[in-house]
Structure formats: C-alpha cells, structure tokens
Design a protein around this motif. Structure first.
Motif, PDB file in Angstrom:
ATOM      1  N   GLU A  39      23.110  16.879  22.398  1.00 33.55           N
ATOM      2  CA  GLU A  39      23.156  17.713  23.596  1.00 33.55           C
ATOM      3  C   GLU A  39      21.767  18.203  23.997  1.00 33.55           C
ATOM      4  N   TRP A  40      20.928  18.535  23.019  1.00 35.15           N
ATOM      5  CA  TRP A  40      19.593  19.051  23.333  1.00 35.15           C
ATOM      6  C   TRP A  40      18.767  18.016  24.089  1.00 35.15           C
ATOM      7  N   ALA A  41      18.874  16.726  23.700  1.00 36.70           N
ATOM      8  CA  ALA A  41      18.088  15.670  24.347  1.00 36.70           C
ATOM      9  C   ALA A  41      18.512  15.496  25.794  1.00 36.70           C
ATOM     10  N   LEU A  47      20.025  13.841  31.629  1.00 39.78           N
ATOM     11  CA  LEU A  47      20.962  12.717  31.592  1.00 39.78           C
ATOM     12  C   LEU A  47      22.274  13.054  30.890  1.00 39.78           C
ATOM     13  N   GLY A  48      22.398  14.244  30.381  1.00 40.66           N
ATOM     14  CA  GLY A  48      23.627  14.597  29.666  1.00 40.66           C
ATOM     15  C   GLY A  48      23.686  13.914  28.315  1.00 40.66           C
ATOM     16  N   ASP A  49      24.845  13.344  27.991  1.00 43.83           N
ATOM     17  CA  ASP A  49      25.023  12.681  26.704  1.00 43.83           C
ATOM     18  C   ASP A  49      24.186  11.406  26.672  1.00 43.83           C
ATOM     19  N   LEU A  72      20.509   3.394  24.810  1.00 40.71           N
ATOM     20  CA  LEU A  72      21.805   2.864  24.420  1.00 40.71           C
ATOM     21  C   LEU A  72      22.881   3.456  25.333  1.00 40.71           C
ATOM     22  N   THR A  73      22.805   4.762  25.571  1.00 42.76           N
ATOM     23  CA  THR A  73      23.638   5.446  26.565  1.00 42.76           C
ATOM     24  C   THR A  73      22.821   6.580  27.155  1.00 42.76           C
TER      25      THR A  73
END
Length: 145
Positions: A39-41, A47-49, A72-73
């Motif tokens: 979540e922090w990133a 970009l959210g998740d 990756l996502t």
C-alpha cells in the motif's frame, strides 16, 4: 535547505534481465534488486496496488544510479521507448566513457544501434546516441584531452 544530489533516473522496461546485462556491459554495477509492493508504494506513485521488480545500477564512481523497473501490476499503459529525440518528456540518459569506439563495439554485440553518427563537438567531445535494449535512448560521450 539546499538540494543534496540527484539520486537516480528511472526507466521502465519489459525485459529486466536483458537490460541489466546491457548496462553491465556499458560499465554500470548492479547495486541491488528488490520487489516493491504494498500500500505504501502505491501511495507514492498514485497507482494504488502495485508490484514492481526493480534493479538499481550504479556508475563506477558511485555517484549516479539508474533504476530499472518492471511492472508486474498494474500493467504498463504507455510506450515511449521509440520516441525521437525531440519528443516531449524523457529524452535520454548520457554516460561518459573512456573510448567511444570500443564502447560502441561492445554494446553493438548486445543489440545497440547507432541513431545518427558519432560526431565531434569542437575539441571537447566525441558523442553519439544509441538505442539500447527495448529502444531506450542512450547518449555516450568521450571527452577529448
């Protein structure tokens, strides 16, 4: 408070291993690799998740870094890799080398393509642009002494 330094330049790639090896051939050292997620990133990037593999490459003098990222996502949404040098936004990363001809020969063996030609700028530099892995635009310059 004054600016202390530029930490790194980031480039998003599809083929992380190939790109790491290309920049190793240029002379950068792999400083470390990690998967960044949580979540922090997503709060930092907006970009959210997200889940991203990164490799931090360091110049031999230890002063500059290149962060290579493979998302990756979420999936990549745009591709600017083959934009010409007069496109808005990211232009290129420039590296200083001891011998431009020798460097070009090594990088051609890894798929680099010369964009224009090697030119001489006054009595100061020989320089050129190349397309590296995935079309990344890279400048190389040899100082003339």
């Amino acid at each position: 408070m004054a600016l202390k330094r530029m930490d790194n330049v980031g480039i998003v790639v599809d083929e992380l291993e190939e790109t790491i090896e290309f920049f190793r051939e240029l002379g950068l050292e792999l400083e470390g690799r990690a998967t960044i997620e949580g979540e922090w990133a997503g709060r930092v990037t907006g970009l959210g998740d997200q889940r991203v593999e990164i490799a931090m490459m360091r110049t031999p003098d230890g002063h500059s870094r290149l962060e290579l990222s493979r998302f990756l996502t979420p999936p990549v949404v745009a591709d600017h890799r083959n934009a010409p040098v007069n496109a808005l936004g990211y232009l290129r990363v420039m590296f200083a080398v001891d011998d431009i001809d020798e460097t070009l020969e090594r990088l051609r063996n890894r798929g680099a393509q010369l964009v224009g030609e090697v030119v001489r700028y006054q009595d100061s530099y020989r320089l050129c642009y190349i397309r590296g892995p995935e079309g990344i635009l890279i400048g190389i310059a040899q100082e003339l002494r």
